[in-house]
Each structure stands twice: as structure tokens, then as C-alpha cells.
Scaffold this motif. Structure first.
Motif, PDB file in Angstrom:
ATOM      1  N   GLN A 164      -1.680   9.646   1.937  1.00  0.00           N
ATOM      2  CA  GLN A 164      -2.824   8.862   2.472  1.00  0.00           C
ATOM      3  C   GLN A 164      -4.143   9.621   2.136  1.00  0.00           C
ATOM      4  O   GLN A 164      -5.104   8.782   2.170  1.00  0.00           O
ATOM      5  CB  GLN A 164      -2.407   8.872   3.951  1.00  0.00           C
ATOM      6  N   CYS A 208       0.791  -1.131   0.134  1.00  0.00           N
ATOM      7  CA  CYS A 208       0.285  -0.008   0.031  1.00  0.00           C
ATOM      8  C   CYS A 208       0.922   1.198   0.004  1.00  0.00           C
ATOM      9  O   CYS A 208       0.717   2.000  -0.855  1.00  0.00           O
ATOM     10  CB  CYS A 208      -0.815  -0.098   1.449  1.00  0.00           C
ATOM     11  N   SER A 252      -8.716   8.047   6.369  1.00  0.00           N
ATOM     12  CA  SER A 252      -7.356   8.176   6.580  1.00  0.00           C
ATOM     13  C   SER A 252      -6.764   7.412   7.545  1.00  0.00           C
ATOM     14  O   SER A 252      -5.667   7.085   7.804  1.00  0.00           O
ATOM     15  CB  SER A 252      -6.898   9.553   6.538  1.00  0.00           C
ATOM     16  N   ARG A 285       1.197   3.826  -3.362  1.00  0.00           N
ATOM     17  CA  ARG A 285       1.097   5.265  -2.893  1.00  0.00           C
ATOM     18  C   ARG A 285       2.298   6.237  -3.387  1.00  0.00           C
ATOM     19  O   ARG A 285       2.201   6.997  -4.164  1.00  0.00           O
ATOM     20  CB  ARG A 285       0.736   5.715  -1.813  1.00  0.00           C
ATOM     21  N   SER A 295     -10.576   6.151  -2.164  1.00  0.00           N
ATOM     22  CA  SER A 295     -11.178   4.731  -1.963  1.00  0.00           C
ATOM     23  C   SER A 295     -12.267   4.840  -1.048  1.00  0.00           C
ATOM     24  O   SER A 295     -13.355   3.836  -0.642  1.00  0.00           O
ATOM     25  CB  SER A 295     -10.248   3.914  -1.305  1.00  0.00           C
ATOM     26  N   GLU A 337      -1.191   1.037   7.264  1.00  0.00           N
ATOM     27  CA  GLU A 337       0.427   1.008   6.650  1.00  0.00           C
ATOM     28  C   GLU A 337       1.311   0.956   7.920  1.00  0.00           C
ATOM     29  O   GLU A 337       2.518   0.587   7.720  1.00  0.00           O
ATOM     30  CB  GLU A 337       0.467   2.286   5.848  1.00  0.00           C
ATOM     31  N   THR A 348      -7.898   4.765   9.067  1.00  0.00           N
ATOM     32  CA  THR A 348      -7.852   3.314   8.574  1.00  0.00           C
ATOM     33  C   THR A 348      -6.618   3.000   7.814  1.00  0.00           C
ATOM     34  O   THR A 348      -5.785   2.138   7.841  1.00  0.00           O
ATOM     35  CB  THR A 348      -9.135   3.143   7.967  1.00  0.00           C
ATOM     36  N   ILE A 349      -6.335   3.889   6.748  1.00  0.00           N
ATOM     37  CA  ILE A 349      -5.338   3.558   5.963  1.00  0.00           C
ATOM     38  C   ILE A 349      -3.640   3.883   6.784  1.00  0.00           C
ATOM     39  O   ILE A 349      -2.783   3.079   6.522  1.00  0.00           O
ATOM     40  CB  ILE A 349      -5.201   4.714   4.726  1.00  0.00           C
ATOM     41  N   LEU A 363      -9.159  -1.250  -1.095  1.00  0.00           N
ATOM     42  CA  LEU A 363      -8.025  -0.319  -1.368  1.00  0.00           C
ATOM     43  C   LEU A 363      -7.201  -1.118  -2.583  1.00  0.00           C
ATOM     44  O   LEU A 363      -6.557  -0.302  -3.418  1.00  0.00           O
ATOM     45  CB  LEU A 363      -7.121  -0.657   0.048  1.00  0.00           C
ATOM     46  N   LEU A 386      -5.614   8.711  -1.163  1.00  0.00           N
ATOM     47  CA  LEU A 386      -5.941   7.204  -1.241  1.00  0.00           C
ATOM     48  C   LEU A 386      -7.228   7.401  -0.544  1.00  0.00           C
ATOM     49  O   LEU A 386      -8.266   6.826  -1.001  1.00  0.00           O
ATOM     50  CB  LEU A 386      -4.928   6.258  -0.604  1.00  0.00           C
ATOM     51  N   ALA A 387      -7.449   8.047   0.694  1.00  0.00           N
ATOM     52  CA  ALA A 387      -8.728   7.862   1.563  1.00  0.00           C
ATOM     53  C   ALA A 387      -9.798   8.601   0.675  1.00  0.00           C
ATOM     54  O   ALA A 387     -10.915   8.149   0.638  1.00  0.00           O
ATOM     55  CB  ALA A 387      -8.393   8.851   2.615  1.00  0.00           C
ATOM     56  N   THR A 426     -12.401  -4.158   3.355  1.00  0.00           N
ATOM     57  CA  THR A 426     -11.717  -2.686   3.179  1.00  0.00           C
ATOM     58  C   THR A 426     -10.278  -3.083   2.255  1.00  0.00           C
ATOM     59  O   THR A 426      -9.995  -2.025   1.627  1.00  0.00           O
ATOM     60  CB  THR A 426     -11.418  -1.930   4.389  1.00  0.00           C
TER      61      THR A 426
END
Length: 75
Positions: free
Chosen positions: A18, A7, A29, A11, A25, A36, A31-32, A50, A21-22, A46
Motif C-alpha cells: 500500500q 486495487c 496510505s 497491487r 499515486s 481496500e 486512504t488506500i 489510483l 501505491l501511495a 481519487t
């Protein structure tokens, strides 16, 4: 399934934060970031979102094949 390092690497290849990506998706943020940083493991659904989001942006996931998992940009 997608790994935290994949991940982060994906990115990096996309030059996404992040937060980017948030947004793409629709996953928070937090959660990401926790995923990570290997603090928590998100639910399978989830992780699928992603992975699909990153693939749609041009990332190809490289499976474990003796050399380890990875990511690259699709040609």
C-alpha cells in the motif's frame, strides 16, 4: 470504476505494498487502506488517479462482463 478487490489484486500482481501505491499515486496510505478494507469510498477523482497509476504500471482492468470484475497484467 475501480473496486477495492481490484486495487488489492492489482497491487498483488505488481508486488506493491500500500505504501508503494501511495508513493506512486501521491494518495495517502490511509486512504488506500480504508478503500481496500471497504471502510470508506474515496472521491471519484481519487479513484481515477489510483486506476491510472496502476494502468501505467502495467495493470489492465477487466470490466463486469457476467463473470465479475478483475485485473491482469498487460501483455
Amino acid at each position: 470504476m475501480i473496486k477495492p478487490a481490484q486495487c488489492r489484486g492489482a497491487r498483488g500482481l505488481l508486488k506493491w505494498s500500500q505504501k508503494d501505491l501511495a508513493r506512486e499515486s501521491e494518495i495517502t496510505s490511509v486512504t488506500i487502506r480504508n478503500f481496500e478494507n471497504e471502510k470508506t469510498m474515496p472521491q471519484k477523482g481519487t479513484l481515477v488517479v489510483l486506476k491510472l497509476t496502476l494502468e501505467a504500471a502495467g495493470i489492465e482492468f477487466i470490466p463486469e462482463n457476467g463473470g465479475g470484475v478483475g485485473v491482469r497484467l498487460k501483455n
